[in-house]
Design a protein around this motif. Structure first.
Motif, mmCIF file in Angstrom:
data_model
loop_
_atom_site.group_PDB
_atom_site.id
_atom_site.type_symbol
_atom_site.label_atom_id
_atom_site.label_comp_id
_atom_site.label_asym_id
_atom_site.label_seq_id
_atom_site.Cartn_x
_atom_site.Cartn_y
_atom_site.Cartn_z
ATOM 1 N N VAL A 72 0.631 -11.184 2.550
ATOM 2 C CA VAL A 72 1.406 -10.619 3.645
ATOM 3 C C VAL A 72 0.412 -10.019 4.631
ATOM 4 O O VAL A 72 -0.319 -9.104 4.297
ATOM 5 C CB VAL A 72 2.354 -9.523 3.118
ATOM 6 N N GLY A 73 0.378 -10.583 5.831
ATOM 7 C CA GLY A 73 -0.564 -10.065 6.827
ATOM 8 C C GLY A 73 0.025 -8.896 7.594
ATOM 9 O O GLY A 73 1.241 -8.804 7.751
ATOM 10 N N VAL A 74 -0.850 -7.977 8.015
ATOM 11 C CA VAL A 74 -0.373 -6.814 8.757
ATOM 12 C C VAL A 74 -1.170 -6.676 10.052
ATOM 13 O O VAL A 74 -2.379 -6.846 10.065
ATOM 14 C CB VAL A 74 -0.551 -5.516 7.927
ATOM 15 N N ASN A 109 -5.326 8.129 -5.222
ATOM 16 C CA ASN A 109 -4.654 8.887 -4.185
ATOM 17 C C ASN A 109 -4.629 10.377 -4.485
ATOM 18 O O ASN A 109 -3.664 11.063 -4.238
ATOM 19 C CB ASN A 109 -3.225 8.362 -4.009
ATOM 20 N N PRO A 152 -0.303 -6.801 -6.599
ATOM 21 C CA PRO A 152 -1.191 -5.982 -5.772
ATOM 22 C C PRO A 152 -1.280 -6.565 -4.365
ATOM 23 O O PRO A 152 -1.014 -7.756 -4.164
ATOM 24 C CB PRO A 152 -2.534 -6.063 -6.486
ATOM 25 N N ALA A 153 -1.635 -5.726 -3.418
ATOM 26 C CA ALA A 153 -1.603 -6.095 -2.003
ATOM 27 C C ALA A 153 -2.314 -7.411 -1.731
ATOM 28 O O ALA A 153 -1.822 -8.254 -0.969
ATOM 29 C CB ALA A 153 -2.231 -4.980 -1.171
ATOM 30 N N GLU A 154 -3.487 -7.592 -2.387
ATOM 31 C CA GLU A 154 -4.300 -8.752 -2.024
ATOM 32 C C GLU A 154 -3.696 -10.066 -2.525
ATOM 33 O O GLU A 154 -4.091 -11.138 -2.080
ATOM 34 C CB GLU A 154 -5.730 -8.588 -2.546
ATOM 35 N N PHE A 198 0.827 -1.225 0.000
ATOM 36 C CA PHE A 198 0.000 0.000 0.000
ATOM 37 C C PHE A 198 0.850 1.261 0.000
ATOM 38 O O PHE A 198 0.513 2.232 0.649
ATOM 39 C CB PHE A 198 -0.927 0.126 1.218
ATOM 40 N N LEU A 199 1.969 1.225 -0.675
ATOM 41 C CA LEU A 199 2.824 2.401 -0.628
ATOM 42 C C LEU A 199 2.104 3.589 -1.268
ATOM 43 O O LEU A 199 1.663 3.502 -2.401
ATOM 44 C CB LEU A 199 4.131 2.104 -1.375
ATOM 45 N N PRO A 200 1.965 4.714 -0.541
ATOM 46 C CA PRO A 200 1.289 5.876 -1.126
ATOM 47 C C PRO A 200 2.049 6.398 -2.342
ATOM 48 O O PRO A 200 3.261 6.199 -2.459
ATOM 49 C CB PRO A 200 1.307 6.909 0.004
ATOM 50 N N ARG A 201 1.338 7.080 -3.225
ATOM 51 C CA ARG A 201 1.922 7.546 -4.470
ATOM 52 C C ARG A 201 3.126 8.453 -4.320
ATOM 53 O O ARG A 201 3.977 8.514 -5.203
ATOM 54 C CB ARG A 201 0.854 8.326 -5.245
ATOM 55 N N SER A 202 3.166 9.185 -3.203
ATOM 56 C CA SER A 202 4.247 10.153 -3.054
ATOM 57 C C SER A 202 5.579 9.470 -2.716
ATOM 58 O O SER A 202 6.601 10.116 -2.678
ATOM 59 C CB SER A 202 3.875 11.176 -1.981
ATOM 60 N N ARG A 220 -7.242 -5.890 2.441
ATOM 61 C CA ARG A 220 -6.437 -6.313 1.299
ATOM 62 C C ARG A 220 -5.300 -7.228 1.742
ATOM 63 O O ARG A 220 -4.946 -8.169 1.035
ATOM 64 C CB ARG A 220 -5.925 -5.100 0.544
#
Lengths: 217, 572, 420
Positions: free
Chosen positions: A88-90, B393, A82-84, A60-64, B467
């Motif tokens: 990888v669990g968080v 975003n 993609p994340a899903e 989920f790295l933000p665009r910036s 997700r």
């Protein structure tokens, strides 16, 4: 049968020269392998980019921000997945139980699809039982105590059968007496299920209690 | 994350097409009519009626033009100023008190009351022959006949402003409530602990942040008040009326050359509205500097007890007046003979209801279908817009916000006429879909405006969790975000529904008489001035959105009855 | 940038937008099938009837009165069962909206399949539609079978609508005459000439008002007063120059200046229209109201809106009268159906029902002398209420002045009193 010309695929989570940038500015770089059942603790002050690293690994790295290098899970690159699809669990600071689901439904949501509903329920209940939350299955998550919520959150992430686990200061909001038992529970579950785990924290006590390798940013 | 390939990426273009193209083209056609360009598609066969400079000259030379223009300007500013002041004082006074939520609960249904209905209710209440005077006549007042008092339709437009304020208070309350969660009002306590008065603490520490967020809605209030037609026809001055009413008269003038005058008038109306907004803007600076000066000098304004009392009194009165107005409308709908000074009808009858029953049913069903359609489609588009903002975003830019507000800022009378020519041109007028489409121009902004704040304050880590548990973006949207945000989503839907129900001019012009709704029928019947019929229609017009508001309130309550995390809690 | 440059820039943008939209429209919307032009000829009535069968007629008619709406609904049931024509009333708040609608269709180039099939109209709206080419462009009404029963020889208002020659472009429906009404319980003997009216207003401040021009009843009141004060009535049928107009209307403004301070709300607010006047009288805010429908007071009594003691009166020097009509727009979709409806409206049965005060109370346009015994019976069964004046009491009809006067009086009134 394994291909003899290839190196045996290293099991675990491998961060291969991962570097994270905010615009042109480099935030951090990391190169590490976390084996199955191993917990690597990453220490750093707030603002050092620990959470951003978690976002990068989970997808989920933000665009910036941008990320270079390669992230491998059991030898497969997940960098562009993609994340899903990363498995990888968080676990975040907050338990983030879905408020519109019951405790059991939270677990059912996480279980990989497939199987009869009755079987799924049994599985979910046994997971809750493992963390001594068996009798809370039909409760509204909002009525649980902080420690109970944290345990359900752990059960939920375990239920999704992750290939790696990322812990983003998961103990920092718990009361001191709960913190220790939660650390033990996490550590026990991770070891038992052989999940490579990355813990980021600013609390030295976490690192000491987990008793694994420690990296400091 | 790659959003480029997402089908959601076309959403901004769709929204632009919905909001800007019709208004742009209609505005150009208006300019075309006013300036009399030949050969444009708007003047297919119409010979030039008046020279370009002539139409503006005609407007400016109309007797009483400056009074009319001044009225529109003044009503816009006065309405916004008073309703904003009342709402802000009230919130400053009661934010931390328990019955704040309770008052908010009472306030919400008022949002569902159409402007014209509130105006009629007020008229029946305060007119010299109205309920208040009847209550005390003839015993206390000695009036056998209504006193010859200039209460409604006063030349300064005060009763008109009052009628508008009644409806703008709940609207501003609504948008402020949406903005509050994003402001940390513990700051109030810090100021209060330094000995600042309660209201003053709020104005120094919280108001600036809140105001920034509700600024565009405030501008929309100015624009609406300065260009309203229906309320001005009921409560506004008569000789001369406000500019918007004059434009309506010009548009309806049998002398067809007056159409160009009307078009020029509409352009001037836009300018007046703009001027009122600019004046407000200048006023903001003044207030900012005065406030800053007072704050830096450390004035505490501790004695605000009276102001606090006044704010609650005014707020309670505004709700009470609308409610009593509705009761009066209900009484009239069942009234037979009810002459002055009787406080209650002498004869009760179901005649108004039975005579209009089939018509109420037919137009009510159509209005419901249109409103459901417009609100559902707009809601889908808003959800897509917001989800697109999240996935790519990118938050809506200032420019995007202004775009969304264009339909609320440009006076309807200025562009709906041109829009109808456009629809006729393409032979899509008179259909249900055309009316729904036109309503969407107005429901979209309201739904977006209501939903964007709760949407953006949503903790997106829930989505990250979903997700990381292996669910796709779409799955996370449908199973996590939408159910959790069900309450604000349904509230926004209800507001969109109410907005659609109240649309008059667009329904009339685009519907071509083929799609009569409750509101067009109500206005046609109201032109006969029969209070019994007005009461009947006004009640149903209020009831429909009220039902939807009630459902929007009830459904999440029932659905999430055992989910404490999803219940409304008082603002801590 | 020069103004002309800006203008051509904008024009270019408009053209671009136009082409974009038209091509978009071609993609998205199927063009409506253009019907061949058909202009039914009422002289061949059977073919009109045949064509009308199965048509749906959208009749745009002012919808502010429940009794009129109910009457139109009855017409709808009759034409459905008798001729197979479906009639739908489109209730409008102002006939000018309908003119605007047809004008917009003309501007957009829709010459067939218009939204309006029939419109209730008269006066300036008719004149505007006629001159703008918005009406079915041939004399159809005079060939309707029932037209022969109308009193067109003796009632000039049927052939000249506010001085605009009708020329068969609209079909008469009813007549009207400026009539005042009052509650006899409050007012024993109403003032029947301008002198009396003036002194009555001064003695009873706040009890009289009229509708603000350009509302038509307000304009009519000005014309009515002008009739009573002007020296040379012939002038009203010409278009005078500014000087003559000012001289001729000076007594009118002087008269108004005298009464205005003693009007309702001290002349700062005026009524909006006839219905507002009726409401004001009903609320006892004023003592005298005015209307164009001589049966208004009686039907209002029947509806329970006004007390039983309400009575009507007219000015003793005659009162302005006119007629109202139905017209078919140039692009009407169901032209034959519209003609069938117009013809039915002129039938003795429909006309008698319309003049029934229990139903509406609007005077007929038919000549009793032209009806046979059976047809006449519809009318002889009617009784009129105490508040309705009979033909003799209604007195002389004053013709509507030239259209110039309405416009000029409105403008001058607004200049003098509209911008206080």
């Amino acid at each position: 049968m394994t291909d003899p010309t290839k190196k045996p695929t290293p099991a675990g989570l491998q961060l291969d020269n991962v570097e994270i940038f905010q615009g042109p500015r480099k935030l951090l770089g990391m190169h590490a392998i976390i084996g199955p059942g191993e917990i690597l603790t990453l220490m750093g002050a707030s603002g050092s980019g620990k959470s951003t690293l978690i976002s990068a690994i989970a997808g989920f790295l933000p665009r910036s921000f941008s990320c270079t290098g390669n992230i491998l899970l059991n030898g497969q690159s997940i960098t562009s997945l993609p994340a899903e699809k990363r498995r990888v669990g968080v676990l975040f600071q907050d338990p983030l139980l879905f408020p519109h689901f019951s405790v059991l439904q939270n677990i059912l949501f996480a279980l990989p699809p497939g199987g009869k509903m009755a079987e799924r329920c049994d599985k979910a209940r046994s997971l809750l039982h493992d963390i001594s939350m068996g009798e809370f299955a039909d409760r509204d998550p909002d009525t649980l105590s902080g420690g109970q919520k944290a345990r359900v959150a752990l059960a939920r992430v375990i239920a999704s059968r992750p290939n790696a686990l990322l812990l983003d200061e998961p103990f920092s909001k718990l009361d001191a007496d709960l913190r220790d038992s939660m650390r033990q529970l996490v550590s026990a579950e991770v070891t038992r299920r052989k999940i490579p785990t990355l813990l980021v924290t600013h609390d030295k006590a976490d690192a000491i209690a987990i008793d694994g390798p420690v990296l400091t940013l | 994350m790659n959003a480029k390939s997402s089908p959601l990426a076309i959403v901004p273009a769709l929204v632009l097409a919905l909001l800007l193209i019709p208004i742009g083209v209609a505005t150009l056609s208006l300019l075309g009519t006013a300036l009399d360009w030949k050969g444009g598609w708007w003047s297919h066969s119409l010979e030039p009626l008046q020279s370009a400079s002539g139409s503006f000259e005609a407007v400016l030379n109309t007797p009483g033009f400056w009074t009319s223009a001044g009225l529109s300007y003044w009503i816009g500013i006065l309405t916004a100023l008073i309703s904003l002041t009342i709402v802000m004082l009230f919130i400053a006074t009661f934010l931390s008190s328990g019955w704040f939520v309770w008052i908010w609960g009472i306030m919400k249904p008022v949002l569902a009351v159409p402007h014209a209905v509130a105006a009629f209710g007020l008229l029946f209440l305060i007119a010299p022959s109205g309920f208040l005077i009847r209550l005390v006549s003839p015993e206390l007042s000695g009036f056998e006949r209504p006193p010859d008092w200039l209460v409604v339709n006063d030349p300064a437009g005060l009763s008109l402003a009052l009628g508008l304020i009644l409806k703008e208070i709940p609207f501003l309350f609504f948008v402020t409530m949406a903005a509050l969660p994003q402001t940390d009002f513990r700051r109030t306590r810090i100021a209060a602990s330094m000995g600042y008065g309660r209201i003053w603490s709020w104005f120094l520490s919280v108001f600036p942040g809140v105001y920034l967020q509700i600024r565009l809605p405030v501008f929309a209030v100015i624009a609406f008040a300065s260009s309203t037609i229906d309320v001005a026809l009921i409560l506004g001055p008569v000789a001369p009326p406000t500019l918007s009413v004059r434009i309506l008269h010009w548009m309806n003038d049998p002398d067809l050359s007056m159409r160009t005058t009307a078009a020029a008038g509409a352009i001037i109306q836009v300018a007046i509205t703009l001027l009122a907004v600019l004046t407000w803007w200048a006023g903001e600076y003044l207030v900012l500097n005065l406030g800053r000066m007072a704050a830096l000098r450390g004035w505490r304004f501790k004695r605000d007890k009276f102001l606090r009392f006044l704010s609650s009194l005014l707020m309670a009165t505004s709700v009470l007046v609308v409610s009593v107005g509705l009761v009066l409308l209900a009484l009239w709908s069942f009234a037979g003979v009810w002459r002055f000074p009787d406080a209650l009808p002498r004869v009760w009858t179901l005649r108004s209801w039975s005579a209009e029953a089939s018509n109420l049913w037919a137009t009510g069903v159509r209005a419901t279908i249109i409103a459901l359609g417009a609100a559902t489609l707009s809601l889908a588009l808003v959800l897509a817009s917001l989800e697109n903002e999240y996935r790519s975003n990118r938050r809506a830019t200032r420019l995007a916000w202004w775009t969304i507000y264009v339909p609320l800022l440009v006076p309807q009378i200025a562009f709906v006429g041109g829009l109808s020519v456009l629809f006729i041109r393409f032979s899509i007028d008179g259909t249900l879909w055309a009316v729904i489409l036109v309503h969407m121009i107005f429901t979209y902004p309201y739904i977006y405006l209501t939903l964007s704040d709760p949407w953006n304050t949503f903790d997106t880590r829930y989505l990250s969790v979903a997700r990381s548990l292996g669910k796709s973006m779409n799955r996370a949207f449908w199973t996590i975000r939408l159910p959790i945000l069900l309450r604000p989503v349904l509230a926004a839907f209800a507001l969109g529904f109410a907005v659609s129900i109240a649309q008059y001019l667009p329904t009339l012009l685009i519907g071509a008489g083929r799609q009569p709704t409750l509101t067009t029928e109500a206005i046609a019947l109201a032109s006969g001035g029969n209070r019994r019929v007005i009461g009947t229609y006004a009640l149903v017009q209020t009831l429909l959105p009220l039902i939807v508001f009630a459902l929007a309130n009830l459904v999440p309550k029932l659905l999430w009855a055992n989910r404490a995390g999803l219940q409304v809690r008082s603002v801590e | 940038m020069h103004l002309s440059a800006i203008r051509s820039f904008v024009v270019n943008i408009v053209h671009l937008a136009r082409y974009f939209l038209i091509s978009a429209a071609l993609v998205f919307f199927v063009s409506p099938a253009i019907a061949a032009e058909h202009n039914p000829d009422p002289a061949d009535w059977d073919s009109v009837l045949a064509e009308a069968k199965g048509q749906e007629v959208f009749w745009h008619a002012w919808g502010g009165a429940q009794n009129i709406n109910a009457y139109i609904a009855w017409v709808g049931r009759q034409v459905q069962s008798r001729y197979g024509v479906k009639l739908t009333q489109v209730k409008v708040s102002d006939t000018a909206n309908v003119v605007a609608r047809v004008l917009a269709e003309q501007q957009a180039g829709r010459n067939e399949g218009g939204a309006v099939d029939l419109v209730w109209i008269n006066g300036q709206n008719f004149s505007a539609m006629k001159h703008q080419g918005l009406l079915l462009p041939y004399a159809w009404s005079t060939s309707l079978p029932n037209y022969a029963l109308t009193d067109f020889e003796n009632k000039p208002v049927l052939t000249s609508d506010f001085t605009e020659p009708v020329q068969g472009l609209e079909s008469p429906w009813g007549t009207a005459q400026l009539t005042f009404y009052y509650d006899s319980a409050n007012l024993a003997s109403p003032p029947k000439n301008l002198e009396d009216l003036e002194s009555w207003i001064r003695e009873n401040p706040g009890r009289f008002t009229y509708a603000a021009p350009p509302n038509f009843i307000g304009t009519t009141f000005l014309k009515q007063v002008l009739y009573g004060l002007i020296e040379d009535r012939e002038l009203l049928f010409s278009t005078p120059d500014r000087q003559t107009f000012e001289a001729a209307t000076a007594p009118l403004w002087a008269w108004l200046d005298k009464i205005h301070p003693d009007l309702w709300r001290s002349g700062k607010v005026f009524a909006a229209d006839t219905t507002h006047l009726k409401t004001l009288l009903s609320d006892n805010e004023i003592d005298i109201a005015m209307t164009f429908n001589p049966g208004e007071a009686s039907s209002a009594i029947n509806e329970g809106l006004l007390p039983q003691t309400t009575r009507s009166f007219v000015m003793d020097y005659g009162s302005i009268g006119n007629a109202h009509f139905v017209a078919i727009p140039f692009n009407a979709n169901a032209r034959a159906g519209a003609m069938v409806v117009a013809n039915f409206l002129l039938s003795p049965e429909a006309q008698a029902r319309k003049s029934d005060e229990e139903i509406w109370g609007d005077p007929t346009v038919l000549a009793m002398s032209k009806l046979n015994a059976e047809q006449r019976r519809y009318f002889s069964e009617l009784t009129s209420g105490a508040a309705t004046l009979d033909a003799a009491e209604l007195g002389a009809t004053l013709s509507e002045p030239d259209a110039f006067w309405s416009t000029a009086l409105d403008a001058e009134w607004l200049r003098r009193y509209g911008g206080q």
